[in-house]
Structure formats: structure tokens, C-alpha cells
Scaffold this motif. Structure first.
Motif, PDB file in Angstrom:
ATOM      1  N   GLY A 263       0.803  -1.220   0.000  1.00 57.26           N
ATOM      2  CA  GLY A 263       0.000   0.000   0.000  1.00 57.26           C
ATOM      3  C   GLY A 263       0.831   1.261   0.000  1.00 57.26           C
ATOM      4  N   THR A 264       2.145   1.113   0.160  1.00 60.94           N
ATOM      5  CA  THR A 264       3.046   2.258   0.186  1.00 60.94           C
ATOM      6  C   THR A 264       4.399   1.819  -0.354  1.00 60.94           C
ATOM      7  N   VAL A 265       5.221   2.789  -0.735  1.00 58.34           N
ATOM      8  CA  VAL A 265       6.559   2.450  -1.232  1.00 58.34           C
ATOM      9  C   VAL A 265       7.618   2.668  -0.161  1.00 58.34           C
ATOM     10  N   ILE A 266       7.289   3.406   0.889  1.00 58.37           N
ATOM     11  CA  ILE A 266       8.288   3.764   1.903  1.00 58.37           C
ATOM     12  C   ILE A 266       8.667   2.556   2.744  1.00 58.37           C
ATOM     13  N   TRP A 267       7.656   1.869   3.301  1.00 59.24           N
ATOM     14  CA  TRP A 267       7.940   0.753   4.200  1.00 59.24           C
ATOM     15  C   TRP A 267       8.634  -0.400   3.484  1.00 59.24           C
ATOM     16  N   PRO A 268       8.195  -0.809   2.283  1.00 59.28           N
ATOM     17  CA  PRO A 268       8.944  -1.854   1.573  1.00 59.28           C
ATOM     18  C   PRO A 268      10.390  -1.456   1.285  1.00 59.28           C
ATOM     19  N   TRP A 269      10.617  -0.172   0.958  1.00 57.38           N
ATOM     20  CA  TRP A 269      11.989   0.278   0.705  1.00 57.38           C
ATOM     21  C   TRP A 269      12.827   0.175   1.977  1.00 57.38           C
TER      22      TRP A 269
ATOM     23  N   VAL B 200       3.561  -7.717  -0.488  1.00 56.40           N
ATOM     24  CA  VAL B 200       3.669  -7.780   0.972  1.00 56.40           C
ATOM     25  C   VAL B 200       4.376  -9.079   1.353  1.00 56.40           C
ATOM     26  N   VAL B 201       5.632  -8.949   1.753  1.00 62.58           N
ATOM     27  CA  VAL B 201       6.436 -10.092   2.185  1.00 62.58           C
ATOM     28  C   VAL B 201       7.162  -9.691   3.464  1.00 62.58           C
ATOM     29  N   ASP B 202       6.975 -10.430   4.531  1.00 64.94           N
ATOM     30  CA  ASP B 202       7.646 -10.164   5.797  1.00 64.94           C
ATOM     31  C   ASP B 202       8.621 -11.300   6.104  1.00 64.94           C
ATOM     32  N   PHE B 203       9.760 -10.933   6.698  1.00 63.27           N
ATOM     33  CA  PHE B 203      10.810 -11.899   7.005  1.00 63.27           C
ATOM     34  C   PHE B 203      10.992 -12.006   8.510  1.00 63.27           C
ATOM     35  N   MET B 204      11.116 -13.225   9.025  1.00 70.05           N
ATOM     36  CA  MET B 204      11.332 -13.459  10.450  1.00 70.05           C
ATOM     37  C   MET B 204      12.396 -14.537  10.611  1.00 70.05           C
TER      38      MET B 204
ATOM     39  N   ASN C 225      16.205  -2.146   2.352  1.00 66.46           N
ATOM     40  CA  ASN C 225      17.488  -1.462   2.446  1.00 66.46           C
ATOM     41  C   ASN C 225      17.970  -1.203   3.865  1.00 66.46           C
ATOM     42  N   LEU C 226      17.123  -1.477   4.856  1.00 67.27           N
ATOM     43  CA  LEU C 226      17.556  -1.208   6.237  1.00 67.27           C
ATOM     44  C   LEU C 226      17.182  -2.339   7.182  1.00 67.27           C
ATOM     45  N   VAL C 227      15.889  -2.627   7.324  1.00 68.87           N
ATOM     46  CA  VAL C 227      15.428  -3.539   8.368  1.00 68.87           C
ATOM     47  C   VAL C 227      15.908  -4.970   8.119  1.00 68.87           C
ATOM     48  N   TYR C 228      15.783  -5.466   6.886  1.00 66.86           N
ATOM     49  CA  TYR C 228      16.163  -6.843   6.585  1.00 66.86           C
ATOM     50  C   TYR C 228      17.570  -6.958   6.012  1.00 66.86           C
ATOM     51  N   ALA C 229      18.228  -5.851   5.768  1.00 67.76           N
ATOM     52  CA  ALA C 229      19.491  -5.872   5.029  1.00 67.76           C
ATOM     53  C   ALA C 229      20.666  -6.278   5.906  1.00 67.76           C
ATOM     54  N   ALA C 230      21.552  -7.109   5.333  1.00 68.09           N
ATOM     55  CA  ALA C 230      22.842  -7.347   5.963  1.00 68.09           C
ATOM     56  C   ALA C 230      23.685  -6.087   5.817  1.00 68.09           C
TER      57      ALA C 230
ATOM     58  N   ALA D 232      18.391 -12.985   2.003  1.00 63.88           N
ATOM     59  CA  ALA D 232      18.693 -12.314   0.731  1.00 63.88           C
ATOM     60  C   ALA D 232      17.593 -12.560  -0.297  1.00 63.88           C
ATOM     61  N   ALA D 233      17.085 -13.801  -0.341  1.00 60.99           N
ATOM     62  CA  ALA D 233      16.022 -14.119  -1.289  1.00 60.99           C
ATOM     63  C   ALA D 233      14.744 -13.353  -0.979  1.00 60.99           C
ATOM     64  N   THR D 234      14.434 -13.189   0.300  1.00 62.63           N
ATOM     65  CA  THR D 234      13.232 -12.462   0.706  1.00 62.63           C
ATOM     66  C   THR D 234      13.349 -10.983   0.378  1.00 62.63           C
ATOM     67  N   ARG D 235      14.517 -10.405   0.600  1.00 63.22           N
ATOM     68  CA  ARG D 235      14.723  -8.972   0.322  1.00 63.22           C
ATOM     69  C   ARG D 235      14.452  -8.627  -1.135  1.00 63.22           C
ATOM     70  N   GLU D 236      14.718  -9.561  -2.024  1.00 62.82           N
ATOM     71  CA  GLU D 236      14.517  -9.302  -3.446  1.00 62.82           C
ATOM     72  C   GLU D 236      13.042  -9.145  -3.810  1.00 62.82           C
ATOM     73  N   ARG D 237      12.139  -9.574  -2.909  1.00 62.51           N
ATOM     74  CA  ARG D 237      10.721  -9.558  -3.251  1.00 62.51           C
ATOM     75  C   ARG D 237       9.893  -8.563  -2.446  1.00 62.51           C
TER      76      ARG D 237
END
Length: 615
Positions: free
Chosen positions: A91-97, A605-609, A101-106, A595-600
Motif C-alpha cells: 500500500g506504500t513504497v516507503i515501508w517496503p523500501w 507484501v512479504v515479511d521476514f522473520m 534497504n535497512l530492516v532486513y538488510a545485511a 537475501a532471497a526475501t529482500r529481493e521480493r
């Protein structure tokens, strides 16, 4: 480190005051002379406000995230996969970005939980990009506070005294979050829904910061003392001061203990002998805090109460842990019963508890075996399976022979008994001893004294997602089994949005299937399993190529390494609603899934845990 306690009013540096400029350096080795208490107080408030601000930002983000998840959950309880299409789109571009680039990124490329190796030495893991940002801001803020000095001072010794006061002040302040973040019962874990593993990372780096501040604190005092002794021609003044003053002696004890903690807490030493490290670490940390408390009390230093509160937190956390152990494991006449069954390269360990538990999917516990190891150390293990059943109460009267027909089968009051089963992969130390003892039994099964502490974790719910991918590497399957069971149960009860579950398990050999065989059999017998659950098994080192055979479209087996990127890509294209990707396994495997999850995440809407136990 001040030299002699000063019982009068603090002497603050006043620019332009001739007495400050003409003071002998020895005056700045005593009490609070030259210490800028007003600025110290301001930096304390600034530090706490920054911590509170970060907590508020995380709480607000969690509330928004939880609100969206709750709405998604409620609106999709009885929808089919096509009707969940709205919730599959961002629903937004900010949170996925931010997620990508920050929350899930190594920090760089994709290496995060994979251990750094130098020869055979384990050098630890690299903090994620988000962890690095938090740590950098926190450390730089401390550096900035230490640099807020009066560099125009006309007396070099006064400047060093101000630095001494600032670094000692901040070391005392940082001791509190250092201790709180180390606790398993840290109240911030459920409040912020941040894992203990994250707080463990923060604990390590704040600990290093405290040691550095203590070293600078002592170095500033030693520099002034050296100047004063040189002017007085006293070559032994520093040693005389250290040995002659309890105030200084306890400060030295605290500093030396901190330095030993810093050295022995390095990843290489931790991994070589973890149990020895843990107990030595706790002992040295306690001595460091005790020395700091006495040091502050002797000198009537500001913020000494911080150290007292920190020590109180330490005792309170351990009291809570002890209370949990006693309540969960001990009754009036008996205690937890533990059964250990030897498996290929692992043990199946079942704890029959004295009181029922409320268990969440994805929980873990700490297991204690006092008769197996000399120490009271404990190790974290995910709960693989649990059962609750009514168990009759019995007394000595029940053991008597029946005297009439009515006594043959008397109704007995019952209670609920909870049994929890863990899979312990055979490693060095405690798990190796446990496996060896069970294998030595003729039946391969033994009973042993033990108890567990918990449950911990299980903060994340998967009920609002239409598609759930559960990646497991090796013994990490134990974390995912509880989610599979819970999601199938809630699907059958129409209390979750899940419409598709994919369990991906990577193992070295087929022997690992014996670990979970009885539970997988029970899962395969659950209603509607075929419509919802798909299992992908990867055997990296099969005994024979012919052994790798798929049973059906719902249970597929492959030889070779799992490729998370391909799986995430395929399932993302066929997803129903929002998708969750979870992983529990070796660090390198988890990094591939991340890394695979970050690409999507920017495509839907894809969340990683991730469930990890870094140490």
C-alpha cells in the motif's frame, strides 16, 4: 579515576577564574575538583531521552504493523486465495523500501548470521544494517558527550579532570542498559517485540563501550597524577595512591575485571569453551559492578545509585528465572520427569511438567541437567512438540487392594499434565554427554534429572498471512513444527488467514527424518492437510541416489543443496495474500533466505522473520 574522596561541595571549573589557572595538578586528582557536574547531568538526560525516543519509534511502528496485521487477519478468515489479492499488494513504497534497504538488510551484501572464521577460530557474526545504524548512533552520541569539554581551559589538568568525570559518569549510566539487555526476562522484549538475540548484540557492544569509557576515565586520572608527581618529584606517587586508598583500589578492581571480561567475551574464546566462558563472565561482571559500587560509595560520586539499581536488576532477573524454574518443575511430592531417547546424531528429550503451560508457536526453553554437568548452565532449545492430557491424582489410598466391586475402578480427580519435547543435536559439551549416556543404555532410552526454564520467544504470529514459507536447516525444524501444527489447526478452525503452507527442510542425510517422524505422521493425519501443506525435503549428502524419492506432490524430496532464491521466487508468483518467510537454521542458510526475501519485498507484501541463538 579520582584519587581521594572529596566531602565538600564540588569545585567546578570557572573560565577566567585565576584560582583554576594557578591550581597545582594534584588538586585535580582529588574528589570532584574540575568535574563539570552540570554538563554531566545534561549528557545523562540526553542519553536517556535518545533511548526513550528510539523505543517510542519502535513502539509506534509495531502498533501500526500490528494494526494492519489485525485487520488483514479479520478480513481474511473466510476468504478464498483469490479474494486475498488486495492484501498481497504493497500500500506504500516507503515501508517496503525500508525493509529491503535497512530492516532486513545485511551490513554488506548478504552476510549476517554466518560466522566469520579465521582458521579454526570463530570470530562471531556481523550486525545487520539496522543493528549497525543503532549501534553507530549510540556509540557516536557517547563520543560526542565525552567531547563536550572546555577546551579553552587555561589548565590542562582541569581539562583532563573534566574528561575523567564525563567518562566515569557515562560508564555508570551505560551500566544499566548493559545489564537489562542481558536478561532473558528483559521487559523490552515483549514491549518492543524485539528478539533476545538482538538485545544480546546490543549488550555486547554497550559492554565494550563501558569498558572503553572506564579505561579513558582511568587514563585521564593517571595523566593528571603523572603530571603532579613529576612536578613534585615523586616517582612512586601513583602506586602509593592506588594501594593506599580503598576508593582507588576498588576502582582498580572494577577496571581490571572489566578488561578481563572484554578479553574473555571475544567470540573466539566464547566458542572454544562456552560453559566456562559463561560462568567466568558472570563472576567477573559481578566483581566489576561490585567494585564500581564501592568505588562510587567511597567517593560519594554522583550516579552511584545507578550501579546499585543495576545490581538490583541483576538479582531480580535471576530471582524471576529461579521462580519460573521452581513453579514449572517442582510440586509438593515430585518434580519434572525427563526421558531421553538416543537418535542418529541427536536426542529426543521429553519433559513431563508438574504444571500446565500456555505455549505459543515458535517458543524456546532453556534446559538444565544438574546431574550431567558440574555447573548450573542452561542451553536454549526450540520446543518441537507438546502434549496436554488429563492425569489422575493418586495417593497412598489408591495403592491399597480393592475391598469391594465399587473399589475396582474408582473415579479419580484429574489434573492437566503438559509434556514438552525437544530435539538436541549432538555437539560438544552437554549435548554430547547426554547422547553418549542414552546410547550406552541397552534400550537407547534413559531417565535423568532435569528441568526447563521458560517459555521464551514466540512473539510473532503468522495467522494474518495467506502464504507462509517455513525454512529449516538441520535441527531448526523444531522451531517450524510448532508453526505448522498451529497453522493447520487454525485453518481447520477458520481462525487464521492462512491458505498455503510450505515447509522447506534441508538436512545432511535421511537419518535426520527419524528426529521428527512421529510428529510428521501426526501432522500428515490432520484434516485438510493436503489442501494446505506442501513439504520440500532437501538431502545434501544422501547415502544412495535412489533413496531420494518424492512420495507425492505434497511431499517432495530432492538431492543436493536447497536454493532459497528459487523457492521464494516460485512461491511468490503463486502466493495467496500476504506472505511470511521464516527461517531457523545455520547462519549461512539463514542469510540465503534473508537475501532471497529482500529481493521480493518491494514487489508485494512479504515479511521476514528469523529465529537465531547467536552466542
Amino acid at each position: 579515576m579520582p584519587s581521594t574522596p572529596h566531602h565538600g561541595p564540588p569545585l567546578l571549573p570557572t573560565e577566567g577564574n585565576y584560582s583554576i589557572c594557578s591550581m597545582h595538578p594534584s588538586n585535580f586528582t582529588r574528589g570532584l575538583t574540575g568535574v563539570n557536574l552540570q554538563m554531566d547531568e545534561m549528557t545523562t538526560w540526553a542519553l536517556w531521552l535518545s533511548i526513550v525516543a528510539m523505543c517510542l519509534i519502535i513502539i509506534i511502528a509495531r502498533l501500526i504493523q500490528g494494526g494492519v496485521s489485525r485487520l488483514r487477519h479479520l478480513f481474511n478468515l473466510r476468504t478464498d486465495p483469490l479474494q486475498q489479492a488486495y492484501w498481497a499488494r504493497n500500500g506504500t513504497v516507503i515501508w517496503p523500501w525500508l525493509k529491503k534497504n535497512l530492516v532486513y538488510a545485511a551490513l554488506r551484501k548478504k552476510r549476517h548470521n554466518r560466522n566469520l572464521q579465521v582458521g579454526r577460530l570463530n570470530m562471531g557474526t556481523i550486525p545487520s544494517r539496522f543493528h549497525t545504524l543503532l549501534l553507530t548512533l549510540y556509540i557516536l552520541s557517547n563520543v560526542a558527550y565525552c567531547c563536550l569539554l572546555n577546551f579553552k581551559s587555561c589548565n590542562k589538568s582541569a581539562l583532563l579532570a573534566e574528561l575523567r568525570g564525563r567518562t566515569g559518569h557515562l560508564a555508570f549510566v551505560n551500566m544499566m542498559p548493559l545489564m537489562i539487555f542481558a536478561g532473558r526476562n528483559n521487559a523490552f522484549i515483549p514491549l518492543l517485540r524485539v528478539s533476545f538475540d538482538t538485545f544480546n548484540i546490543l549488550h555486547r557492544w554497550i559492554g565494550r563501550l563501558v569498558v572503553v569509557e572506564a579505561i579513558v576515565h582511568t587514563g585521564a586520572w593517571m595523566a593528571v597524577k603523572h603530571i603532579a608527581d613529576t612536578m613534585e618529584g615523586n616517582k612512586n606517587g601513583m602506586m602509593e595512591a592506588l594501594y593506599g586508598s580503598p576508593f582507588l583500589s576498588w576502582g582498580t578492581v572494577s577496571l581490571v575485571s572489566m578488561i578481563f571480561v572484554l578479553v574473555q567475551a571475544s567470540s573466539a574464546i566464547r566458542h572454544l569453551a562456552y560453559e566456562t566462558f559463561l560462568h567466568l563472565h558472570q563472576l567477573l561482571a559481578f566483581i566489576a559492578f561490585l567494585g564500581a559500587a564501592i568505588h562510587g560509595h567511597q567517593g560519594q560520586l554522583p550516579l552511584t545509585n545507578y550501579v546499585y539499581v543495576t545490581i538490583a536488576f541483576w538479582f531480580l532477573e535471576r530471582l524471576i528465572r529461579l521462580s519460573k524454574i521452581i513453579y514449572r518443575n517442582f510440586g509438593l511430592r515430585s518434580s519434572t520427569r525427563v526421558t531421553v531417547e538416543a537418535l542418529p546424531e541427536a536426542c529426543r528429550v521429553t519433559f513431563e511438567l508438574k504444571r500446565p503451560w500456555e505455549l505459543r508457536p515458535g517458543c524456546h526453553v532453556y534446559a538444565h541437567f544438574p546431574t550431567l554437568t558440574w555447573s548450573l548452565s542452561s542451553h536454549p532449545f526450540s520446543i518441537a512438540w507438546y502434549d496436554t492430557r488429563p492425569t489422575p491424582y493418586r495417593s497412598l489410598e489408591d495403592e491399597k487392594l480393592p475391598s469391594s466391586v465399587k473399589d475396582l475402578d474408582p473415579p479419580l480427580p484429574s489434573r492437566t499434565t503438559t509434556s514438552i519435547t525437544l530435539i538436541m543435536s549432538k555437539k560438544d559439551g552437554m549435548t554430547s554427554k547426554l547422547h553418549a549416556r542414552a546410547r550406552a543404555s541397552p534400550s537407547g532410552i534413559i531417565n535423568i534429572r532435569g528441568f526447563i526454564e521458560g517459555p521464551y520467544g514466540g512473539q510473532e504470529s503468522l495467522h494474518s498471512y495467506g502464504t507462509v514459507l517455513l525454512f529449516a536447516g538441520g535441527v531448526g525444524i523444531t522451531h517450524q513444527l510448532s508453526h505448522v501444527r498451529d497453522l493447520l489447526e487454525t485453518y481447520n478452525d477458520a481462525t487464521s488467514a492462512v491458505r498455503k503452507i510450505v515447509l522447506i527442510w534441508s538436512v545432511r542425510s535421511q537419518d535426520a527424518f527419524d528426529w521428527v517422524h512421529p510428529w510428521m505422521t501426526e501432522i500428515f493425519q490432520m484434516p485438510h492437510r493436503r489442501q494446505v501443506l506442501k513439504v520440500l525435503l532437501f538431502v545434501t549428502k544422501p547415502r544412495h541416489a535412489g533413496d531420494v524419492v518424492s512420495r507425492s506432490n505434497q511431499v517432495q524430496m530432492f538431492g543436493g543443496r536447497c536454493k532459497p532464491g528459487r523457492i521464494v521466487e516460485d512461491e511468490f508468483e503463486k502466493r495467496a495474500g500476504a506472505m511470511a518467510v521464516t527461517v531457523c537454521g545455520p547462519g549461512a542458510f539463514a542469510d540465503e533466505v534473508r537475501a532471497a526475501t529482500r529481493e521480493r519485498v518491494q514487489e508485494g507484501v512479504v515479511d521476514f522473520m528469523e529465529e537465531s541463538f547467536s552466542w
